[in-house]
Motif scaffolding. Structure first.
Motif, mmCIF file in Angstrom:
data_model
loop_
_atom_site.group_PDB
_atom_site.id
_atom_site.type_symbol
_atom_site.label_atom_id
_atom_site.label_comp_id
_atom_site.label_asym_id
_atom_site.label_seq_id
_atom_site.Cartn_x
_atom_site.Cartn_y
_atom_site.Cartn_z
ATOM 1 N N ARG A 108 50.348 13.019 7.354
ATOM 2 C CA ARG A 108 51.320 13.053 8.452
ATOM 3 C C ARG A 108 51.638 11.662 8.982
ATOM 4 N N ARG A 109 50.637 10.795 9.032
ATOM 5 C CA ARG A 109 50.825 9.468 9.609
ATOM 6 C C ARG A 109 51.343 8.458 8.601
ATOM 7 N N GLY A 110 51.267 8.784 7.300
ATOM 8 C CA GLY A 110 51.762 7.881 6.280
ATOM 9 C C GLY A 110 50.907 6.651 6.081
ATOM 10 N N ARG A 111 49.615 6.731 6.412
ATOM 11 C CA ARG A 111 48.694 5.614 6.226
ATOM 12 C C ARG A 111 47.272 6.144 6.133
ATOM 13 N N ALA A 112 46.370 5.297 5.679
ATOM 14 C CA ALA A 112 44.983 5.723 5.510
ATOM 15 C C ALA A 112 44.373 6.103 6.860
ATOM 16 N N VAL A 113 43.503 7.118 6.815
ATOM 17 C CA VAL A 113 42.827 7.604 8.024
ATOM 18 C C VAL A 113 41.341 7.757 7.731
ATOM 19 N N MET A 114 40.515 7.280 8.656
ATOM 20 C CA MET A 114 39.088 7.545 8.607
ATOM 21 C C MET A 114 38.773 8.696 9.545
ATOM 22 N N ALA A 115 38.153 9.737 9.019
ATOM 23 C CA ALA A 115 37.588 10.797 9.860
ATOM 24 C C ALA A 115 36.140 10.426 10.110
ATOM 25 N N VAL A 116 35.739 10.353 11.372
ATOM 26 C CA VAL A 116 34.381 9.931 11.702
ATOM 27 C C VAL A 116 33.832 10.840 12.794
ATOM 28 N N LEU A 117 32.698 11.452 12.516
ATOM 29 C CA LEU A 117 32.066 12.383 13.448
ATOM 30 C C LEU A 117 30.736 11.821 13.916
ATOM 31 N N ASP A 118 30.446 12.039 15.186
ATOM 32 C CA ASP A 118 29.186 11.598 15.757
ATOM 33 C C ASP A 118 28.071 12.498 15.235
ATOM 34 N N ALA A 119 27.177 11.927 14.424
ATOM 35 C CA ALA A 119 26.072 12.686 13.841
ATOM 36 C C ALA A 119 24.800 12.590 14.673
ATOM 37 N N ARG A 120 24.877 11.925 15.814
ATOM 38 C CA ARG A 120 23.714 11.712 16.698
ATOM 39 C C ARG A 120 22.682 10.820 16.020
ATOM 40 N N ARG A 121 21.640 10.501 16.743
ATOM 41 C CA ARG A 121 20.548 9.662 16.237
ATOM 42 C C ARG A 121 21.051 8.346 15.651
ATOM 43 N N TRP A 125 29.092 10.329 10.534
ATOM 44 C CA TRP A 125 29.588 10.843 9.256
ATOM 45 C C TRP A 125 31.020 10.366 9.104
ATOM 46 N N ALA A 126 31.343 9.726 7.996
ATOM 47 C CA ALA A 126 32.668 9.128 7.853
ATOM 48 C C ALA A 126 33.228 9.324 6.456
ATOM 49 N N LEU A 127 34.555 9.419 6.388
ATOM 50 C CA LEU A 127 35.306 9.540 5.135
ATOM 51 C C LEU A 127 36.664 8.905 5.360
ATOM 52 N N VAL A 128 37.184 8.224 4.338
ATOM 53 C CA VAL A 128 38.503 7.605 4.436
ATOM 54 C C VAL A 128 39.416 8.208 3.386
ATOM 55 N N ALA A 129 40.602 8.655 3.812
ATOM 56 C CA ALA A 129 41.598 9.235 2.912
ATOM 57 C C ALA A 129 42.888 8.442 2.984
ATOM 58 N N SER A 130 43.596 8.367 1.866
ATOM 59 C CA SER A 130 44.877 7.658 1.829
ATOM 60 C C SER A 130 46.022 8.624 2.097
ATOM 61 N N ALA A 131 47.195 8.065 2.364
ATOM 62 C CA ALA A 131 48.364 8.885 2.670
ATOM 63 C C ALA A 131 48.815 9.712 1.481
ATOM 64 N N ASP A 132 48.459 9.288 0.259
ATOM 65 C CA ASP A 132 48.889 10.032 -0.937
ATOM 66 C C ASP A 132 47.844 11.036 -1.397
ATOM 67 N N GLY A 133 46.841 11.313 -0.551
ATOM 68 C CA GLY A 133 45.901 12.387 -0.838
ATOM 69 C C GLY A 133 44.673 11.984 -1.618
ATOM 70 N N ILE A 135 40.845 10.122 -1.865
ATOM 71 C CA ILE A 135 39.693 9.767 -1.050
ATOM 72 C C ILE A 135 39.311 8.328 -1.383
ATOM 73 N N LEU A 136 39.488 7.442 -0.412
ATOM 74 C CA LEU A 136 39.181 6.028 -0.621
ATOM 75 C C LEU A 136 37.697 5.746 -0.438
ATOM 76 N N HIS A 137 37.061 6.493 0.443
ATOM 77 C CA HIS A 137 35.616 6.358 0.657
ATOM 78 C C HIS A 137 35.078 7.753 0.911
ATOM 79 N N PRO A 138 34.252 8.289 0.006
ATOM 80 C CA PRO A 138 33.770 9.664 0.166
ATOM 81 C C PRO A 138 32.878 9.807 1.393
ATOM 82 N N GLY A 139 32.708 11.043 1.823
ATOM 83 C CA GLY A 139 31.906 11.325 3.001
ATOM 84 C C GLY A 139 30.492 10.786 2.864
ATOM 85 N N ALA A 140 30.015 10.117 3.907
ATOM 86 C CA ALA A 140 28.677 9.527 3.883
ATOM 87 C C ALA A 140 28.168 9.406 5.311
#
Length: 225
Positions: A108-121, A125-133, A135-140
């Protein structure tokens, strides 16, 4: 294709029905419940099916988020999806929670997005996806500092419950924040599920961290013959 999507990865207990032909969500519900996914999920699914005007046997596929997220919620969602798929004689697919956050947002934004969730401690948890679908950096699971470095290096927008943590470490990232969602939109989960290959996307829990609860060793209750 009619896809029923289920997400129990966070404090929500969400479900939606998506129709692929017109790419529309026929019905959805995402109540915030905190705890009690097992007790609430059947009612949520029943309400969504009823509001969609369909019957369960009309559903062609079931999609379920597989984590990372709430250990208990993920297990409930996956078990329910597997059982329902078996009963209906259809396929179930698993969708990563981070994928379901990052991929639609990047498109939707037409650019790479990092999804990042607070895993506590002190972990994220983070993953980066590009606008063309892609995965630039898999979930880790990363330290906040490592996640902030990755976001700065990638030059991506940042979304999810851990986004403010990154901005606190690197203030220049503040202009890239795109929301603090704790879970993906259930309609996005359904759309992704409709396009996945069931053979390559099994409904199996994705844990980026071991569970806090550990089996006890060296302890057993007395057993009488």
């Amino acid at each position: 294709m009619l896809t029923l999507a289920i997400d129990c990865s966070a404090v929500l207990c969400a479900a939606a029905v998506h129709e692929s032909g017109d790419d529309r969500v026929l019905a959805d519900q995402s109540p915030a419940i905190g705890r009690g996914h097992a007790e609430r999920l059947p009612d949520v699914v029943d309400t969504v099916i009823r509001n969609s005007g369909l019957q369960l046997p009309e559903i062609d596929r079931i999609g379920v988020t597989i984590g990372p997220g709430s250990f208990a919620g993920i297990r409930v969602g996956v078990a329910f999806a597997r059982g329902l798929a078996l009963a209906l004689g259809i396929r179930a697919v698993g969708i990563g929670s981070l994928d379901a956050l990052a991929l639609p947002a990047a498109r939707r934004r037409g650019r790479a997005v990092m999804a990042v969730l607070d895993a506590r401690r002190d972990r994220l948890w983070a993953l980066v996806a590009s606008a063309d679908g892609h995965i630039l950096h898999p979930g880790a699971e990363l330290t906040p500092e490592a996640a902030a470095d990755l976001a700065a290096h990638t030059g991506c927008d940042i979304m999810g419950s851990g986004s403010a943590i990154l901005a606190a470490i690197r203030p220049e990232l503040g202009s890239s924040l795109a929301g603090d969602a704790v879970a993906p939109e259930i309609g996005d989960v359904a759309r992704l599920a409709a396009g996945l290959d069931p053979d390559n996307s099994p409904p199996e829990p994705l844990y980026l961290r071991e569970a806090d609860a550990k089996p006890q060793s060296g302890f057993a209750l007395p057993h009488e013959a």
